[in-house]
Design a protein around this motif. Structure first.
Motif, PDB file in Angstrom:
ATOM      1  N   UNK A 110       0.820  -1.200   0.000  1.00 54.01           N
ATOM      2  CA  UNK A 110       0.000   0.000   0.000  1.00 54.01           C
ATOM      3  C   UNK A 110       0.857   1.254   0.000  1.00 54.01           C
ATOM      4  N   UNK A 111       2.148   1.104   0.291  1.00 52.39           N
ATOM      5  CA  UNK A 111       3.048   2.250   0.390  1.00 52.39           C
ATOM      6  C   UNK A 111       4.015   2.310  -0.775  1.00 52.39           C
ATOM      7  N   UNK A 112       4.636   1.185  -1.102  1.00 58.66           N
ATOM      8  CA  UNK A 112       5.657   1.177  -2.147  1.00 58.66           C
ATOM      9  C   UNK A 112       5.023   1.420  -3.507  1.00 58.66           C
ATOM     10  N   UNK A 113       5.649   2.271  -4.284  1.00 62.55           N
ATOM     11  CA  UNK A 113       5.155   2.630  -5.615  1.00 62.55           C
ATOM     12  C   UNK A 113       5.493   1.523  -6.609  1.00 62.55           C
ATOM     13  N   UNK A 114       4.494   1.079  -7.373  1.00 66.94           N
ATOM     14  CA  UNK A 114       4.695   0.022  -8.359  1.00 66.94           C
ATOM     15  C   UNK A 114       5.226   0.626  -9.653  1.00 66.94           C
ATOM     16  N   UNK A 115       6.528   0.671  -9.768  1.00 65.94           N
ATOM     17  CA  UNK A 115       7.181   1.322 -10.911  1.00 65.94           C
ATOM     18  C   UNK A 115       7.308   0.347 -12.072  1.00 65.94           C
ATOM     19  N   UNK A 116       6.796   0.726 -13.244  1.00 68.38           N
ATOM     20  CA  UNK A 116       6.831  -0.169 -14.398  1.00 68.38           C
ATOM     21  C   UNK A 116       7.892   0.221 -15.416  1.00 68.38           C
ATOM     22  N   UNK A 117       8.385   1.462 -15.390  1.00 68.32           N
ATOM     23  CA  UNK A 117       9.469   1.817 -16.308  1.00 68.32           C
ATOM     24  C   UNK A 117      10.775   1.248 -15.766  1.00 68.32           C
ATOM     25  N   UNK A 118      11.629   0.814 -16.673  1.00 70.30           N
ATOM     26  CA  UNK A 118      12.804   0.050 -16.289  1.00 70.30           C
ATOM     27  C   UNK A 118      14.125   0.683 -16.744  1.00 70.30           C
ATOM     28  N   UNK A 119      14.105   1.933 -17.166  1.00 69.59           N
ATOM     29  CA  UNK A 119      15.336   2.649 -17.480  1.00 69.59           C
ATOM     30  C   UNK A 119      15.031   4.140 -17.463  1.00 69.59           C
ATOM     31  N   UNK A 210       0.210   7.741  -9.184  1.00 67.09           N
ATOM     32  CA  UNK A 210       0.910   8.397 -10.285  1.00 67.09           C
ATOM     33  C   UNK A 210       2.030   9.313  -9.806  1.00 67.09           C
ATOM     34  N   UNK A 211       1.876   9.873  -8.606  1.00 64.12           N
ATOM     35  CA  UNK A 211       2.911  10.749  -8.061  1.00 64.12           C
ATOM     36  C   UNK A 211       3.750   9.941  -7.074  1.00 64.12           C
ATOM     37  N   UNK A 212       5.072  10.040  -7.181  1.00 64.07           N
ATOM     38  CA  UNK A 212       5.934   9.224  -6.343  1.00 64.07           C
ATOM     39  C   UNK A 212       7.140  10.023  -5.862  1.00 64.07           C
ATOM     40  N   UNK A 213       7.716   9.569  -4.760  1.00 63.80           N
ATOM     41  CA  UNK A 213       8.956  10.119  -4.212  1.00 63.80           C
ATOM     42  C   UNK A 213       9.941   8.968  -4.047  1.00 63.80           C
ATOM     43  N   UNK A 214      11.175   9.173  -4.484  1.00 66.30           N
ATOM     44  CA  UNK A 214      12.152   8.091  -4.492  1.00 66.30           C
ATOM     45  C   UNK A 214      13.470   8.525  -3.857  1.00 66.30           C
ATOM     46  N   UNK A 238      20.236  11.228  -2.666  1.00 68.04           N
ATOM     47  CA  UNK A 238      19.258  12.275  -2.938  1.00 68.04           C
ATOM     48  C   UNK A 238      17.832  11.785  -2.960  1.00 68.04           C
ATOM     49  N   UNK A 239      16.957  12.634  -3.499  1.00 67.73           N
ATOM     50  CA  UNK A 239      15.522  12.360  -3.551  1.00 67.73           C
ATOM     51  C   UNK A 239      14.963  12.856  -4.876  1.00 67.73           C
ATOM     52  N   UNK A 240      14.123  12.014  -5.503  1.00 62.98           N
ATOM     53  CA  UNK A 240      13.435  12.389  -6.736  1.00 62.98           C
ATOM     54  C   UNK A 240      11.937  12.470  -6.480  1.00 62.98           C
ATOM     55  N   UNK A 241      11.287  13.430  -7.097  1.00 60.20           N
ATOM     56  CA  UNK A 241       9.834  13.552  -7.096  1.00 60.20           C
ATOM     57  C   UNK A 241       9.379  13.429  -8.541  1.00 60.20           C
ATOM     58  N   UNK A 242       8.452  12.514  -8.822  1.00 62.34           N
ATOM     59  CA  UNK A 242       8.077  12.274 -10.210  1.00 62.34           C
ATOM     60  C   UNK A 242       6.596  12.065 -10.420  1.00 62.34           C
ATOM     61  N   UNK A 243       6.236  11.988 -11.697  1.00 63.92           N
ATOM     62  CA  UNK A 243       4.841  11.774 -12.102  1.00 63.92           C
ATOM     63  C   UNK A 243       4.820  10.775 -13.247  1.00 63.92           C
ATOM     64  N   UNK A 244       3.957   9.773 -13.124  1.00 64.17           N
ATOM     65  CA  UNK A 244       3.823   8.759 -14.161  1.00 64.17           C
ATOM     66  C   UNK A 244       2.871   9.269 -15.242  1.00 64.17           C
ATOM     67  N   UNK A 245       3.408   9.515 -16.430  1.00 64.35           N
ATOM     68  CA  UNK A 245       2.595  10.057 -17.520  1.00 64.35           C
ATOM     69  C   UNK A 245       1.794   8.976 -18.226  1.00 64.35           C
ATOM     70  N   UNK A 246       2.302   7.752 -18.247  1.00 60.99           N
ATOM     71  CA  UNK A 246       1.580   6.612 -18.814  1.00 60.99           C
ATOM     72  C   UNK A 246       2.050   5.365 -18.085  1.00 60.99           C
ATOM     73  N   UNK A 247       1.589   4.194 -18.508  1.00 61.57           N
ATOM     74  CA  UNK A 247       1.868   2.957 -17.785  1.00 61.57           C
ATOM     75  C   UNK A 247       3.362   2.716 -17.593  1.00 61.57           C
ATOM     76  N   UNK A 248       4.180   3.036 -18.591  1.00 64.86           N
ATOM     77  CA  UNK A 248       5.610   2.744 -18.504  1.00 64.86           C
ATOM     78  C   UNK A 248       6.479   3.963 -18.770  1.00 64.86           C
ATOM     79  N   UNK A 249       5.964   5.165 -18.502  1.00 65.38           N
ATOM     80  CA  UNK A 249       6.741   6.389 -18.720  1.00 65.38           C
ATOM     81  C   UNK A 249       6.531   7.329 -17.542  1.00 65.38           C
ATOM     82  N   UNK A 250       7.572   8.093 -17.220  1.00 64.48           N
ATOM     83  CA  UNK A 250       7.483   9.026 -16.098  1.00 64.48           C
ATOM     84  C   UNK A 250       8.488  10.149 -16.286  1.00 64.48           C
TER      85      UNK A 250
END
Length: 291
Positions: A110-119, A210-214, A238-250
């Protein structure tokens, strides 16, 4: 068990909509009843990777029907059966998109972001925490074998700043005074190439995921060239703040502290103001694209 005889039309349609292309071909080319039984069984546990993880809970009478409950990864899967002259038929099962999605999400934290992009590709601009460290530009390309581990490579280019003792009898345009001593500022460019490996842990910042912090830590080794080639080791945190634009892109932005150690010789005695140029510390801001 004759669970497929007398099945309601809506249930049959839902099952066929979710059936694989292979099963649909088998319906046309093989005995339809066994194939339909396979489709019904697959439908009940759609999204379940390992059937051994499914635990039977209970079967209770629900009016004229029977409700069987299973548990998978903390989520309940319910199937409603009805007794007929030909045995039992399925009245309802987890065939809707919402139910299937609920089962699939049972595998995710429920906490960990399910990241689908792989590079990802990243550009960073760094400012030295001391004037002597100068500035630099980093370009990185990283692969993610899993959503936690990273490896890749990068290049960097920039300059350090030397404060050279000047000859008091010669005029220098870029001379500055520090106390009773006159110095000349000299920028020394460098170029480096490094191999990087690191660890990250992405977290959700919004209910839709869709919004994540890493937060992340990346270590690297490589070569940096100034007047000659030198060995370099570095550490990024460091820390990244991102937004998933589609299923496998951010897209993401980030900030980090960057610590470097370069095995280059210090300046000759009397040619510097005491700075240890082999150690460098930077603050970096970056932008990136995951795909």
């Amino acid at each position: 068990m004759r669970c497929c005889f007398g099945m309601e039309e809506a249930t049959v349609s839902a099952l066929l909509d979710k059936a694989s292309e292979t099963r649909r071909i088998q319906l046309r080319t093989k005995e339809p009843v066994p194939v339909m039984k396979s489709i019904a069984g697959e439908s009940m546990f759609n999204g379940v990777k390992n059937v051994d993880d499914v635990e039977y809970s209970a079967t209770v009478k629900d009016g004229d029907n029977y409700k069987t409950t299973y548990t998978y990864k903390g989520k309940e899967i319910e199937t409603i059966w009805k007794e007929t002259a030909d045995g039992y038929k399925i009245v309802s099962s987890p065939t809707s998109a919402e139910q299937i999605e609920s089962i699939k999400k049972a595998e995710e934290s429920k906490v960990i972001y399910s990241q689908e992009w792989r590079k990802y590709f990243e550009i960073g601009l760094s400012k030295g925490l001391s004037e002597n460290y100068g500035q630099k530009l980093d370009i990185s390309y990283m692969l993610l074998p899993s959503k936690y581990f990273m490896l890749g490579c990068g290049i960097e280019m920039g300059h350090t700043v030397k404060h050279m003792l000047s000859d008091p009898n010669i005029y220098y345009y870029e001379e500055v005074k520090k106390g009773d001593t006159t110095y000349v500022i000299e920028e020394e460019p460098f170029f480096g190439a490094v191999f990087r490996i690191g660890y990250q842990c992405p977290f959700k910042l919004a209910p839709n995921g869709k919004v994540f912090a890493t937060p992340y830590v990346i270590g690297g080794v490589g070569t940096v060239i100034t007047t000659g080639p030198n060995f370099e080791a570095n550490l990024h945190a460091g820390l990244k703040i991102g937004y998933t634009t589609s299923k496998s892109k951010a897209v993401f932005v980030g900030a980090e502290c960057n610590f470097k150690r370069v095995t280059e010789l210090n300046f000759e005695k009397g040619d510097d103001d005491g700075c240890v140029y082999g150690k460098r510390r930077y603050f970096t801001v970056c932008i990136g694209y995951g795909f």
